[in-house]
Motif scaffolding. Structure first.
Motif, PDB file in Angstrom:
ATOM      1  N   GLY A  52      32.368 -11.512  80.628  1.00  0.00           N
ATOM      2  CA  GLY A  52      31.774 -10.295  81.163  1.00  0.00           C
ATOM      3  C   GLY A  52      32.734  -9.529  82.047  1.00  0.00           C
ATOM      4  O   GLY A  52      33.775 -10.045  82.473  1.00  0.00           O
ATOM      5  N   ASN A  53      32.360  -8.286  82.318  1.00  0.00           N
ATOM      6  CA  ASN A  53      33.143  -7.432  83.213  1.00  0.00           C
ATOM      7  C   ASN A  53      32.275  -6.810  84.303  1.00  0.00           C
ATOM      8  O   ASN A  53      32.623  -5.792  84.878  1.00  0.00           O
ATOM      9  CB  ASN A  53      33.860  -6.332  82.416  1.00  0.00           C
ATOM     10  N   ILE A  56      29.170  -5.267  81.079  1.00  0.00           N
ATOM     11  CA  ILE A  56      28.892  -5.856  79.765  1.00  0.00           C
ATOM     12  C   ILE A  56      29.040  -7.365  79.869  1.00  0.00           C
ATOM     13  O   ILE A  56      30.044  -7.867  80.372  1.00  0.00           O
ATOM     14  CB  ILE A  56      29.867  -5.316  78.705  1.00  0.00           C
ATOM     15  N   ALA A  58      28.569 -11.049  77.464  1.00  0.00           N
ATOM     16  CA  ALA A  58      28.387 -11.566  76.111  1.00  0.00           C
ATOM     17  C   ALA A  58      28.422 -13.081  76.138  1.00  0.00           C
ATOM     18  O   ALA A  58      29.208 -13.686  76.879  1.00  0.00           O
ATOM     19  CB  ALA A  58      29.471 -11.028  75.173  1.00  0.00           C
ATOM     20  N   LEU A  69      27.943 -13.022  68.863  1.00  0.00           N
ATOM     21  CA  LEU A  69      28.129 -12.604  70.242  1.00  0.00           C
ATOM     22  C   LEU A  69      26.835 -11.927  70.682  1.00  0.00           C
ATOM     23  O   LEU A  69      26.473 -10.865  70.145  1.00  0.00           O
ATOM     24  CB  LEU A  69      29.293 -11.619  70.379  1.00  0.00           C
ATOM     25  N   VAL A  71      25.026  -9.789  73.278  1.00  0.00           N
ATOM     26  CA  VAL A  71      25.585  -8.827  74.223  1.00  0.00           C
ATOM     27  C   VAL A  71      24.508  -8.247  75.122  1.00  0.00           C
ATOM     28  O   VAL A  71      23.425  -7.871  74.648  1.00  0.00           O
ATOM     29  CB  VAL A  71      26.306  -7.685  73.473  1.00  0.00           C
ATOM     30  N   VAL A 177      37.851 -13.976  72.559  1.00  0.00           N
ATOM     31  CA  VAL A 177      36.834 -13.004  72.951  1.00  0.00           C
ATOM     32  C   VAL A 177      36.930 -12.796  74.458  1.00  0.00           C
ATOM     33  O   VAL A 177      37.023 -13.761  75.228  1.00  0.00           O
ATOM     34  CB  VAL A 177      35.414 -13.468  72.579  1.00  0.00           C
ATOM     35  N   VAL A 179      35.811  -9.621  77.751  1.00  0.00           N
ATOM     36  CA  VAL A 179      35.246  -8.326  78.112  1.00  0.00           C
ATOM     37  C   VAL A 179      36.096  -7.783  79.242  1.00  0.00           C
ATOM     38  O   VAL A 179      36.174  -8.372  80.321  1.00  0.00           O
ATOM     39  CB  VAL A 179      33.773  -8.421  78.532  1.00  0.00           C
ATOM     40  N   LEU A 186      34.369  -4.754  75.211  1.00  0.00           N
ATOM     41  CA  LEU A 186      34.437  -6.116  74.660  1.00  0.00           C
ATOM     42  C   LEU A 186      35.455  -6.113  73.532  1.00  0.00           C
ATOM     43  O   LEU A 186      35.511  -5.174  72.735  1.00  0.00           O
ATOM     44  CB  LEU A 186      33.065  -6.526  74.147  1.00  0.00           C
ATOM     45  N   HIS A 336      43.127  -6.925  80.774  1.00  0.00           N
ATOM     46  CA  HIS A 336      41.999  -7.740  81.206  1.00  0.00           C
ATOM     47  C   HIS A 336      42.458  -8.990  81.947  1.00  0.00           C
ATOM     48  O   HIS A 336      41.954  -9.306  83.032  1.00  0.00           O
ATOM     49  CB  HIS A 336      41.151  -8.162  80.004  1.00  0.00           C
TER      50      HIS A 336
END
Length: 835
Positions: A52-53, A56, A58, A69, A71, A177, A179, A186, A336
């Motif tokens: 996550g961020n 968002i 997931a 995923l 979300v 994966v 975010v 994502l 990221h």
């Protein structure tokens, strides 16, 4: 004077270069692996790994032929902003809601608590709304299916879930994966070292538990790239969702005013690939590298708690966000990782333990069977910080009961803000874990909650300031829950605002940020005005609360019936006293020079009773000695001034501290996951290393792989993924565990008689952690524990820094001996053992 001669293990050096001091002693930092590992795809939602961020989130299931995923967007809730004040179910009578409170008070004075509960039920005003899932990203890739060499990891330090495996045809695959917070997107990337011809066909589609407003449809790819496809979809959240435990013929309703949401999805393929959109899904052929980028948008403005209602604008916002991310898609991962690692890397913990080459679920079972694995505690400690970084960033909503991760339209307890402990626990590790910016979402929401709670204070109680009860949501619900049938044990509790206000105080105590204190001071001041007006004079001349509850707990009446409502419960008085003491301490710093408020606070504190020890040696929970309806109850709110408060410990109040320990003993060794985390922090504050060790073990109990061979789902602990089991999943336990471990390693809440802050090193170190090192913890007083190293349970070296000039007393291991240290910004004080 309370100070004594410096103990022989302790020496203080002031150094301009901390890394140089002691560098010749082999003190170089060792990177501790922070990987959560499972060797199979997720079997259940709680097996998945979260990314996550803040906005968002997931859940990554790690499938090979079929990946999922799930979300979330943190702004997707059912319902809409409230219009007007709370509306009690009633009937209220001509004297309104305050008259109901007065009648309940009289019934309590007459010895009829059940009658008082029935009266208070008239004030109930519905329920909060529910946090919602957004979409699923479904990847069907049959050619990649296989389980040989399968490994799935969550790298807490980098914020990336990586899955590696070999397909049934012998082709190696890797999937990452993440975010991204910098790119607000994502990213899934799946690639192989094999030939592109081995990749076969893959499909990527969006699915949702909500009906589409505009089903996924193609739009032009950036620059007309034939190896890329973009789809956009919109959907509306429900206009109303009943809590999962409330029966009703129409529990989920659509069509009214609600959050509009949009998703933009890009699928990018490698060279020589074929990409096309078929019925809203993306088909890819012949690529050894597949990337999926997803962005979201809603019309929910978290700063104001409003909805603009323009669905087309929401779709355009999601697409604009996607195009921004695609402008430099190759740099998303690096940006990221740099952003995430900059926060996670501020604090490290090493318990000098080997890391078994086993998946997490096997390690949890071995640990539950008695096999030492201190590194599990390191992972759980950093997992709490990881979930904070992934789930709470400036400009987002606060973490709810499940953080920002939820797959259900009717999630447990609506995945709401439960403010009689759980929301507060979510933010216990934020400041000590050097993530102060991640605390901002809670403080910003509190500013809005206080405004809404002012109307509730006037309407229900006829008092100044603001109140909130035990549940809330982004729309700032502040009333008692229910429609006349919820239990008074949770519903009839107006001190949620008073408890939450401590976070404003804590933020200042840790950061020393006077501007932030002034900015959020109305939260504290308003909560104080409300409790001052809620206090009543009791027959013995003291001030107290009536009606009062001890959150979610009951006592037994002489006839054996259970009751929840009483007079002046210990938790009420503890919360009120703590709040008023903080107002008296900090009002002048906040620029509040209201002498009438100061006089009222002083007068109330003189007449408020403090905690008492019951005849059985426990800290009394109720005003009179009544039997417990549930002796092992999960809440221990009457220990509030032990933790999260700062007033009761073995030095400041030894008799009360001893009684608090007896209370915890009586509560028993098992409980729900979040309660175990709270008890861990309480045991640490009470300097009970054996209790800390027992609670670490209890918290790390694998509920879905019970080592006893039975069904472990009835007790608290953790799932295979290390997510906390209430059960079901609640994130507060993960976050509370981090705070409890920090409390066992260092405490800085006490001030001596001369006002000097005390830094207590290793106050509750478990014997199972005889050696280790922690770096970067933040302490009250705007201090930083730059480094603490210990061996054989004894401090070897500690480095303290301060953001402003400070004087502290340093002690260790519960010893009464202290040494005063003067700290200047930029000049660390290095405490070293003799050569």
């Amino acid at each position: 004077m309370h100070r004594t001669i410096l103990p022989p293990w302790l020496g203080v050096v002031v150094a301009d270069d901390v890394e140089r001091v002691g560098a010749d002693r082999g003190d170089e930092a060792v990177e501790v692996p922070l990987l959560l590992r499972l060797d199979e795809p997720a079997r259940t939602w709680t097996d998945a790994f979260p990314v996550g961020n803040g906005r968002i989130g997931a859940m990554v299931h790690g499938g090979t032929g079929d990946e999922l995923l799930q979300v979330n967007d943190d702004t997707c809730w059912s319902g809409a902003p409230h219009d007007g004040p709370v509306e009690p179910v009633g009937p209220l009578g001509r004297d309104g809601a305050p008259g109901v409170v007065r009648r309940a008070r009289r019934l309590l004075a007459d010895g009829d608590p059940l009658g008082a509960q029935a009266e208070l039920a008239r004030l109930q005003s519905g329920w909060v709304q529910a946090y919602q899932p957004l979409v699923d990203v479904v990847l069907a890739h049959g050619a990649a299916a296989g389980d040989a060499g399968y490994r799935r990891t969550l790298d807490l330090a980098r914020g990336v879930v990586t899955t590696t495996w070999t397909s049934a045809t012998g082709v190696p695959w890797r999937q990452d994966v993440l975010v991204s917070h910098p790119d607000r997107a994502l990213l899934l990337e799946r690639s192989t070292a094999g030939a592109a011809s081995d990749a076969g066909e893959a499909w990527v589609r969006l699915a949702s538990r909500h009906p589409w407003a505009d089903a996924p449809a193609p739009v032009d790819a950036p620059d007309g790239d034939p190896r890329a496809a973009v789809v956009v979809a919109t959907l509306d959240m429900p206009s109303h969702v009943l809590p999962d435990w409330v029966p009703g013929p129409d529990p989920v309703r659509y069509g009214g005013r609600s959050v509009h949401a949009a998703v933009a999805l890009a699928v990018l393929a490698g060279d020589a690939a074929s990409v096309e959109v078929v019925d809203g899904a993306v088909r890819v052929r012949g690529t050894g590298r597949l990337r999926v980028v997803l962005t979201t948008a809603t019309d929910h403005d978290v700063a104001t708690g409003t909805l603009h209602g323009d669905r087309a604008r929401v779709a355009a916002d999601a697409l604009a966000g996607l195009r921004h991310a695609l402008a430099d898609v190759d740099g998303i991962a690096a940006r990221h990782v740099a952003d995430h690692a900059a926060l996670m890397g501020r604090v490290s913990l090493d318990l000098d333990a080997a890391v078994p080459d086993l998946p997490l679920d096997a390690r949890l079972v071995r640990h539950a069977h008695g096999e030492p694995d201190p590194h599990l505690a390191v992972l759980a400690f950093q997992h709490g910080r990881y979930l904070t970084v992934a789930g709470s960033r400036p400009g987002t909503l606060p973490l709810n009961l499940q953080g920002i991760w939820n797959a259900s339209v009717r999630p447990p307890w609506s995945s709401n803000y439960t403010i009689n402990i759980n929301t507060e626990m979510n933010y216990w590790p934020t400041l000590v874990g050097d993530l102060a910016e991640c605390h901002e979402p809670l403080l910003a929401w509190l500013d809005r909650l206080a405004v809404a709670g002012a109307a509730t204070a006037r309407t229900l109680y006829g008092v100044r300031g603001w109140v909130a009860h035990h549940n809330s949501d982004p729309w700032c619900f502040t009333g008692p829950t229910g429609r006349g049938h919820d239990s008074a044990s949770w519903s009839s509790w107006p001190l949620g605002g008073a408890w939450l206000a401590r976070h404003v105080v804590d933020h200042h105590d840790w950061t020393g940020d006077d501007d932030a204190l002034r900015r959020h001071w109305p939260v504290v001041r308003g909560a104080a005005l409300a409790v001052l007006d809620l206090l009543v004079e009791l027959p013995d001349g003291t001030l107290g609360t009536s009606p009062a509850t001890s959150p979610e707990n009951h006592y037994l009446l002489p006839d054996g019936r259970a009751a929840a409502v009483s007079v002046s419960t210990t938790s009420d008085l503890a919360i009120v006293r703590d709040l008023l003491e903080q107002v008296r301490r900090l009002a002048h710093v906040a620029g509040d020079h209201d002498e009438s408020l100061r006089a009222a606070v002083d007068g109330a504190l003189e007449r408020l009773p403090t905690e008492r020890v019951a005849p059985d040696g426990r800290l009394a929970e109720w005003r009179t000695d009544v039997p417990d309806a549930e002796p092992e109850h999960r809440h221990q709110s009457h220990l509030y001034r032990v933790f999260p408060g700062t007033s009761i410990d073995p030095d400041s109040a030894p008799a009360l501290a001893a009684a608090a320990l007896r209370t915890l003993d009586a509560r028993g060794p098992d409980s729900t996951g979040w309660s175990l985390a709270w008890r861990l922090a309480l045991r640490a504050r009470l300097r009970d290393p054996d209790g800390v060790a027992a609670l670490v073990t209890a918290f790390l109990h694998p509920v879905d792989a019970d080592p006893s061979g039975g069904d472990g789902s009835a007790r608290g602990g953790v799932y295979r993924s290390l997510l906390c089991a209430h059960p079901p999943f609640q994130i507060d336990g993960n976050l509370g565990f981090t705070a409890g471990v920090a409390e066992a390693l260092v405490q800085a809440h006490r001030r001596g008689p001369d006002g000097v802050r005390e830094v207590h090193l290793l106050p509750a170190l478990p014997a199972a952690w005889p050696a280790g090192r922690v770096r970067g913890l933040r302490l009250r007083g705007a201090l930083r524990l730059t480094e603490l190293t210990w061996r054989d349970g004894r401090v070897e070296r500690a480095v303290l820094e301060a953001d402003r000039p400070a004087v502290v007393d340093v002690r260790a291991h519960g010893s009464a001996e202290r040494r005063q240290v003067v700290l200047q910004p930029g000049r660390p004080a290095v405490v070293v053992a003799p050569a």
